[in-house]
Design a protein around this motif. Structure first.
Motif, PDB file in Angstrom:
ATOM      1  N   THR A   1       5.055  13.203 126.352  1.00 31.78           N
ATOM      2  CA  THR A   1       6.328  13.401 125.655  1.00 31.78           C
ATOM      3  C   THR A   1       6.370  12.596 124.363  1.00 31.78           C
ATOM      4  O   THR A   1       6.821  13.096 123.320  1.00 31.78           O
ATOM      5  CB  THR A   1       7.496  13.006 126.577  1.00 31.78           C
ATOM      6  N   TYR A   2       5.916  11.355 124.403  1.00 32.29           N
ATOM      7  CA  TYR A   2       5.857  10.552 123.182  1.00 32.29           C
ATOM      8  C   TYR A   2       4.916  11.190 122.161  1.00 32.29           C
ATOM      9  O   TYR A   2       5.199  11.207 120.953  1.00 32.29           O
ATOM     10  CB  TYR A   2       5.386   9.134 123.492  1.00 32.29           C
ATOM     11  N   ALA A   3       3.784  11.712 122.645  1.00 28.61           N
ATOM     12  CA  ALA A   3       2.829  12.351 121.736  1.00 28.61           C
ATOM     13  C   ALA A   3       3.433  13.598 121.095  1.00 28.61           C
ATOM     14  O   ALA A   3       3.255  13.837 119.892  1.00 28.61           O
ATOM     15  CB  ALA A   3       1.555  12.710 122.496  1.00 28.61           C
ATOM     16  N   ARG A   4       4.144  14.398 121.876  1.00 26.02           N
ATOM     17  CA  ARG A   4       4.792  15.588 121.316  1.00 26.02           C
ATOM     18  C   ARG A   4       5.822  15.213 120.256  1.00 26.02           C
ATOM     19  O   ARG A   4       6.100  15.992 119.340  1.00 26.02           O
ATOM     20  CB  ARG A   4       5.485  16.392 122.421  1.00 26.02           C
ATOM     21  N   ALA A   5       6.395  14.007 120.400  1.00 28.20           N
ATOM     22  CA  ALA A   5       7.392  13.546 119.432  1.00 28.20           C
ATOM     23  C   ALA A   5       6.749  12.921 118.197  1.00 28.20           C
ATOM     24  O   ALA A   5       7.447  12.435 117.310  1.00 28.20           O
ATOM     25  CB  ALA A   5       8.333  12.544 120.088  1.00 28.20           C
ATOM     26  N   GLY A   6       5.420  12.921 118.156  1.00 28.59           N
ATOM     27  CA  GLY A   6       4.715  12.451 116.972  1.00 28.59           C
ATOM     28  C   GLY A   6       4.091  11.074 117.075  1.00 28.59           C
ATOM     29  O   GLY A   6       3.447  10.609 116.122  1.00 28.59           O
ATOM     30  N   ALA A   7       4.255  10.403 118.200  1.00 33.42           N
ATOM     31  CA  ALA A   7       3.717   9.051 118.337  1.00 33.42           C
ATOM     32  C   ALA A   7       2.222   9.066 118.641  1.00 33.42           C
ATOM     33  O   ALA A   7       1.710   9.977 119.299  1.00 33.42           O
ATOM     34  CB  ALA A   7       4.448   8.295 119.438  1.00 33.42           C
ATOM     35  N   ARG A   8       1.542   8.042 118.170  1.00 37.25           N
ATOM     36  CA  ARG A   8       0.185   7.750 118.610  1.00 37.25           C
ATOM     37  C   ARG A   8       0.327   6.906 119.874  1.00 37.25           C
ATOM     38  O   ARG A   8       1.152   5.988 119.923  1.00 37.25           O
ATOM     39  CB  ARG A   8      -0.570   6.987 117.538  1.00 37.25           C
ATOM     40  N   VAL A   9      -0.475   7.215 120.880  1.00 31.48           N
ATOM     41  CA  VAL A   9      -0.241   6.626 122.198  1.00 31.48           C
ATOM     42  C   VAL A   9      -1.458   5.854 122.699  1.00 31.48           C
ATOM     43  O   VAL A   9      -2.583   6.362 122.673  1.00 31.48           O
ATOM     44  CB  VAL A   9       0.111   7.725 123.233  1.00 31.48           C
TER      45      VAL A   9
ATOM     46  N   ALA B   1      14.474  11.019 129.164  1.00 29.30           N
ATOM     47  CA  ALA B   1      15.415   9.903 129.047  1.00 29.30           C
ATOM     48  C   ALA B   1      14.764   8.744 128.301  1.00 29.30           C
ATOM     49  O   ALA B   1      15.394   8.089 127.459  1.00 29.30           O
ATOM     50  CB  ALA B   1      15.881   9.463 130.433  1.00 29.30           C
ATOM     51  N   ALA B   2      13.491   8.484 128.620  1.00 29.46           N
ATOM     52  CA  ALA B   2      12.763   7.398 127.956  1.00 29.46           C
ATOM     53  C   ALA B   2      12.610   7.673 126.466  1.00 29.46           C
ATOM     54  O   ALA B   2      12.748   6.762 125.637  1.00 29.46           O
ATOM     55  CB  ALA B   2      11.394   7.212 128.597  1.00 29.46           C
ATOM     56  N   LEU B   3      12.341   8.927 126.104  1.00 29.25           N
ATOM     57  CA  LEU B   3      12.199   9.280 124.694  1.00 29.25           C
ATOM     58  C   LEU B   3      13.503   9.024 123.937  1.00 29.25           C
ATOM     59  O   LEU B   3      13.489   8.500 122.825  1.00 29.25           O
ATOM     60  CB  LEU B   3      11.792  10.749 124.552  1.00 29.25           C
ATOM     61  N   PHE B   4      14.613   9.367 124.542  1.00 27.22           N
ATOM     62  CA  PHE B   4      15.904   9.087 123.918  1.00 27.22           C
ATOM     63  C   PHE B   4      16.061   7.586 123.663  1.00 27.22           C
ATOM     64  O   PHE B   4      16.443   7.167 122.562  1.00 27.22           O
ATOM     65  CB  PHE B   4      17.029   9.596 124.814  1.00 27.22           C
TER      66      PHE B   4
ATOM     67  N   SER C   1      13.766   6.329 120.828  1.00 30.45           N
ATOM     68  CA  SER C   1      13.946   6.912 119.497  1.00 30.45           C
ATOM     69  C   SER C   1      15.157   6.327 118.783  1.00 30.45           C
ATOM     70  O   SER C   1      15.976   5.612 119.368  1.00 30.45           O
ATOM     71  CB  SER C   1      14.105   8.431 119.609  1.00 30.45           C
ATOM     72  N   ASP C   2      15.289   6.675 117.510  1.00 30.89           N
ATOM     73  CA  ASP C   2      16.427   6.208 116.711  1.00 30.89           C
ATOM     74  C   ASP C   2      17.742   6.846 117.144  1.00 30.89           C
ATOM     75  O   ASP C   2      18.810   6.415 116.704  1.00 30.89           O
ATOM     76  CB  ASP C   2      16.185   6.506 115.231  1.00 30.89           C
ATOM     77  N   GLU C   3      17.684   7.855 117.997  1.00 30.91           N
ATOM     78  CA  GLU C   3      18.909   8.465 118.500  1.00 30.91           C
ATOM     79  C   GLU C   3      19.713   7.491 119.357  1.00 30.91           C
ATOM     80  O   GLU C   3      20.906   7.698 119.578  1.00 30.91           O
ATOM     81  CB  GLU C   3      18.573   9.728 119.292  1.00 30.91           C
ATOM     82  N   SER C   4      19.046   6.438 119.837  1.00 32.76           N
ATOM     83  CA  SER C   4      19.741   5.416 120.634  1.00 32.76           C
ATOM     84  C   SER C   4      19.726   4.074 119.901  1.00 32.76           C
ATOM     85  O   SER C   4      19.677   3.013 120.525  1.00 32.76           O
ATOM     86  CB  SER C   4      19.073   5.268 122.004  1.00 32.76           C
ATOM     87  N   ALA C   5      19.794   4.123 118.576  1.00 28.24           N
ATOM     88  CA  ALA C   5      19.623   2.925 117.751  1.00 28.24           C
ATOM     89  C   ALA C   5      20.647   1.831 118.020  1.00 28.24           C
ATOM     90  O   ALA C   5      20.398   0.662 117.723  1.00 28.24           O
ATOM     91  CB  ALA C   5      19.673   3.307 116.268  1.00 28.24           C
ATOM     92  N   PHE C   6      21.807   2.187 118.591  1.00 31.52           N
ATOM     93  CA  PHE C   6      22.845   1.193 118.861  1.00 31.52           C
ATOM     94  C   PHE C   6      23.012   0.962 120.361  1.00 31.52           C
ATOM     95  O   PHE C   6      24.055   0.522 120.824  1.00 31.52           O
ATOM     96  CB  PHE C   6      24.171   1.639 118.235  1.00 31.52           C
TER      97      PHE C   6
ATOM     98  N   THR D   1       7.486  17.485 117.789  1.00 26.65           N
ATOM     99  CA  THR D   1       8.648  17.129 116.999  1.00 26.65           C
ATOM    100  C   THR D   1       8.302  15.915 116.133  1.00 26.65           C
ATOM    101  O   THR D   1       7.159  15.460 116.122  1.00 26.65           O
ATOM    102  CB  THR D   1       9.851  16.792 117.899  1.00 26.65           C
ATOM    103  N   THR D   2       9.282  15.381 115.444  1.00 28.23           N
ATOM    104  CA  THR D   2       9.020  14.238 114.568  1.00 28.23           C
ATOM    105  C   THR D   2       9.872  13.028 114.935  1.00 28.23           C
ATOM    106  O   THR D   2      10.036  12.123 114.135  1.00 28.23           O
ATOM    107  CB  THR D   2       9.287  14.628 113.102  1.00 28.23           C
ATOM    108  N   ARG D   3      10.407  12.990 116.125  1.00 23.36           N
ATOM    109  CA  ARG D   3      11.318  11.905 116.503  1.00 23.36           C
ATOM    110  C   ARG D   3      10.626  10.539 116.493  1.00 23.36           C
ATOM    111  O   ARG D   3      11.256   9.525 116.254  1.00 23.36           O
ATOM    112  CB  ARG D   3      11.923  12.190 117.877  1.00 23.36           C
ATOM    113  N   LEU D   4       9.318  10.525 116.758  1.00 26.41           N
ATOM    114  CA  LEU D   4       8.557   9.269 116.737  1.00 26.41           C
ATOM    115  C   LEU D   4       7.396   9.355 115.746  1.00 26.41           C
ATOM    116  O   LEU D   4       6.392   8.649 115.914  1.00 26.41           O
ATOM    117  CB  LEU D   4       8.038   8.930 118.133  1.00 26.41           C
ATOM    118  N   GLN D   5       7.532  10.180 114.745  1.00 23.76           N
ATOM    119  CA  GLN D   5       6.453  10.366 113.773  1.00 23.76           C
ATOM    120  C   GLN D   5       6.089   9.044 113.104  1.00 23.76           C
ATOM    121  O   GLN D   5       6.957   8.288 112.668  1.00 23.76           O
ATOM    122  CB  GLN D   5       6.862  11.371 112.706  1.00 23.76           C
TER     123      GLN D   5
END
Length: 267
Positions: free
Chosen positions: A32-40, A237-240, A243-248, A2-6
């Motif tokens: 999970t972070y890697a699947r979301a696009g992050a470099r780990v 849960a950690a990915l949420f 990510s920006d989905e929990s920005a507030f 995905t691109t949640r952490l691209q």
């Protein structure tokens, strides 16, 4: 993928895995972070285990590098932050996953085991934050996810060192969240419950001599949802929270426990 952490970098501390039949929280988080696009950056005291996680990340098309560090050594905490910056140029997510269980009744628990529990579960986590936060503050953004335990929400008669150190992790999480909110940095925690992980099941089976299946079944019977959680449940849960989905959202301790703490009225 995905691109949640691209385009972002995640430092996963405790990203290796102790021997066990199921995937642990740290390895699941790295994947999970890697699947979301992050470099780990996969950090672990056991470099071979960290390298095994890196191989798994690369197998799914992700980018990862292994780094050895003992978080009870302050120089290692400073070095892991510097390594991430040298390799990736930025740190967007710090995922703190290292923890040990220091068991024993108060009268029987040695002062050495008490200190060791706090050194690993609390002080090491504080030191990784200490060396990553200046970079996040300077950039005006960042997310820290501390992996704690439902034990930090409950009283523990014969696990006083563990429950007390995990409660302290919750207090530290809230304090850091308040201190760094004006700088755009969010700090939250995940409190796993009965999890089918090497630490949750395999270590208990080894220490008691019980069959793994029996330990798993006994733990599952305590959960209102009728089964244990997995390392993936914690990672999701950690990915949420990363990510920006929990920005507030900041300063939260999120139980991932199938309703276990609801039985105590603590949740």
């Amino acid at each position: 993928m995905t691109t949640r952490l691209q385009g972002r970098t995640a430092v996963v501390v405790g990203g290796g895995q102790t021997p066990g039949a199921a995937m642990g929280n740290g390895r699941a988080a790295a994947l999970t972070y890697a699947r979301a696009g992050a470099r780990v950056l996969v950090v672990d005291r056991d470099e071979k285990s960290a390298e095994e996680t890196v191989l798994l990340v690369r197998e799914i098309g992700g980018t990862a590098t292994a780094h050895r560090a003992d978080i009870t050594i302050e120089e290692d905490c400073a070095a892991l932050a510097q390594t991430a910056l040298e390799i990736f140029g930025q740190i967007d997510v710090l995922h703190n996953n290292v923890g040990i269980v220091a068991s024993g009744r108060t009268e029987d628990l040695s002062s050495a085991n008490w200190r060791r529990g706090f050194e690993v579960n609390l002080t090491g986590m504080w030191m990784t934050c200490k060396y990553v936060l200046p970079h996040m503050r300077a950039r005006g953004r960042g997310a820290i996810v501390n992996i704690s335990s439902m034990a930090g929400l409950l009283a523990g008669g014969e696990t006083i060192a563990y429950t007390t150190s995990k409660s302290a992790v919750h207090a530290m999480t809230r304090s850091l969240a308040l201190e760094y909110a004006p700088h755009g940095v969010r700090v939250n925690a995940v409190a796993p419950g009965m999890m089918d992980t090497p630490m949750g099941v395999d270590s208990v089976a080894r220490s008691t001599g019980a069959r793994r299946d029996d330990v798993a079944a006994q733990r599952a019977s305590l959960v209102p949802m009728g089964h244990q959680g997995t390392g993936q449940d914690v990672a999701d849960a950690a990915l949420f929270l990363a990510s920006d989905e929990s920005a507030f959202i900041t300063g939260v301790v999120l139980p991932v426990d199938g309703g276990f703490t609801l039985k105590t009225g603590t949740h």
